[in-house]
Motif scaffolding. Structure first.
Motif, PDB file in Angstrom:
ATOM      1  N   ARG A 131       2.268   8.804  -6.529  1.00  0.00           N
ATOM      2  CA  ARG A 131       2.665  10.202  -6.307  1.00  0.00           C
ATOM      3  C   ARG A 131       3.757  10.607  -7.292  1.00  0.00           C
ATOM      4  O   ARG A 131       3.694  11.670  -7.908  1.00  0.00           O
ATOM      5  CB  ARG A 131       3.153  10.386  -4.863  1.00  0.00           C
ATOM      6  N   ASP A 132       4.746   9.726  -7.488  1.00  0.00           N
ATOM      7  CA  ASP A 132       5.822  10.024  -8.437  1.00  0.00           C
ATOM      8  C   ASP A 132       5.287  10.150  -9.856  1.00  0.00           C
ATOM      9  O   ASP A 132       5.698  11.039 -10.614  1.00  0.00           O
ATOM     10  CB  ASP A 132       6.906   8.939  -8.382  1.00  0.00           C
ATOM     11  N   GLU A 152       0.809  -1.208   0.000  1.00  0.00           N
ATOM     12  CA  GLU A 152       0.000   0.000   0.000  1.00  0.00           C
ATOM     13  C   GLU A 152       0.847   1.266   0.000  1.00  0.00           C
ATOM     14  O   GLU A 152       0.638   2.147  -0.828  1.00  0.00           O
ATOM     15  CB  GLU A 152      -0.940  -0.004   1.194  1.00  0.00           C
ATOM     16  N   GLU A 153       1.810   1.383   0.895  1.00  0.00           N
ATOM     17  CA  GLU A 153       2.643   2.587   0.966  1.00  0.00           C
ATOM     18  C   GLU A 153       3.486   2.731  -0.296  1.00  0.00           C
ATOM     19  O   GLU A 153       3.622   3.821  -0.844  1.00  0.00           O
ATOM     20  CB  GLU A 153       3.548   2.551   2.206  1.00  0.00           C
ATOM     21  N   GLU A 154       4.028   1.625  -0.767  1.00  0.00           N
ATOM     22  CA  GLU A 154       4.830   1.670  -1.990  1.00  0.00           C
ATOM     23  C   GLU A 154       3.968   2.094  -3.175  1.00  0.00           C
ATOM     24  O   GLU A 154       4.404   2.889  -4.012  1.00  0.00           O
ATOM     25  CB  GLU A 154       5.456   0.303  -2.263  1.00  0.00           C
ATOM     26  N   ARG A 187       2.236  11.035 -10.705  1.00  0.00           N
ATOM     27  CA  ARG A 187       1.462  12.271 -10.780  1.00  0.00           C
ATOM     28  C   ARG A 187       2.377  13.476 -10.914  1.00  0.00           C
ATOM     29  O   ARG A 187       2.136  14.373 -11.728  1.00  0.00           O
ATOM     30  CB  ARG A 187       0.567  12.414  -9.545  1.00  0.00           C
ATOM     31  N   GLN A 188       3.462  13.504 -10.140  1.00  0.00           N
ATOM     32  CA  GLN A 188       4.402  14.623 -10.232  1.00  0.00           C
ATOM     33  C   GLN A 188       5.036  14.689 -11.620  1.00  0.00           C
ATOM     34  O   GLN A 188       5.203  15.772 -12.177  1.00  0.00           O
ATOM     35  CB  GLN A 188       5.479  14.498  -9.154  1.00  0.00           C
ATOM     36  N   ARG A 211       1.339   4.009  -3.099  1.00  0.00           N
ATOM     37  CA  ARG A 211       1.107   5.454  -2.977  1.00  0.00           C
ATOM     38  C   ARG A 211       2.305   6.251  -3.462  1.00  0.00           C
ATOM     39  O   ARG A 211       2.161   7.266  -4.137  1.00  0.00           O
ATOM     40  CB  ARG A 211       0.798   5.814  -1.533  1.00  0.00           C
ATOM     41  N   THR A 212       3.495   5.772  -3.124  1.00  0.00           N
ATOM     42  CA  THR A 212       4.716   6.453  -3.558  1.00  0.00           C
ATOM     43  C   THR A 212       4.834   6.442  -5.075  1.00  0.00           C
ATOM     44  O   THR A 212       5.136   7.467  -5.695  1.00  0.00           O
ATOM     45  CB  THR A 212       5.956   5.774  -2.925  1.00  0.00           C
ATOM     46  N   VAL A 213       4.573   5.292  -5.677  1.00  0.00           N
ATOM     47  CA  VAL A 213       4.648   5.181  -7.137  1.00  0.00           C
ATOM     48  C   VAL A 213       3.622   6.101  -7.787  1.00  0.00           C
ATOM     49  O   VAL A 213       3.931   6.825  -8.743  1.00  0.00           O
ATOM     50  CB  VAL A 213       4.443   3.720  -7.584  1.00  0.00           C
TER      51      VAL A 213
END
Length: 87
Positions: free
Chosen positions: A68-69, A60-62, A71-72, A64-66
């Motif tokens: 977010r990256d 889950e956290e990973e 999206r940026q 979200r990180t992917v």
């Protein structure tokens, strides 16, 4: 040995399952063995489900990180395209 009551549809399904097991094993299968096999399959699927859910928690956290990256990166690309269109 206990007696259980089941409706006709379940009885037909149980006999069909027992026949399938009998065909695969090449030996006579009792209804008790067929029920035990069904219960083992059920318990195994429950354990597999718990393992999968525990993996989702780890990812889950990973994830979200992917996201977010990604999206940026998309925002930078959009800003770059918007800058080119104003030139």
């Amino acid at each position: 040995m206990a007696t259980i009551q089941i409706d006709e549809k379940v009885k037909r399904m149980l006999f069909a399952f027992a026949a399938e097991l009998q065909q695969r094993s090449g030996r006579r299968i009792s209804l008790s063995e067929a029920i035990r096999e069904l219960l083992e399959i059920y318990h195994k699927s429950q354990m597999d489900r718990e393992k999968l859910l525990s993996l989702f928690g780890c990812l889950e956290e990973e994830a979200r990180t992917v996201l977010r990256d990604l999206r940026q990166g998309e925002e930078r690309r959009i800003e770059s395209l918007a800058g080119k269109s104003h030139s």
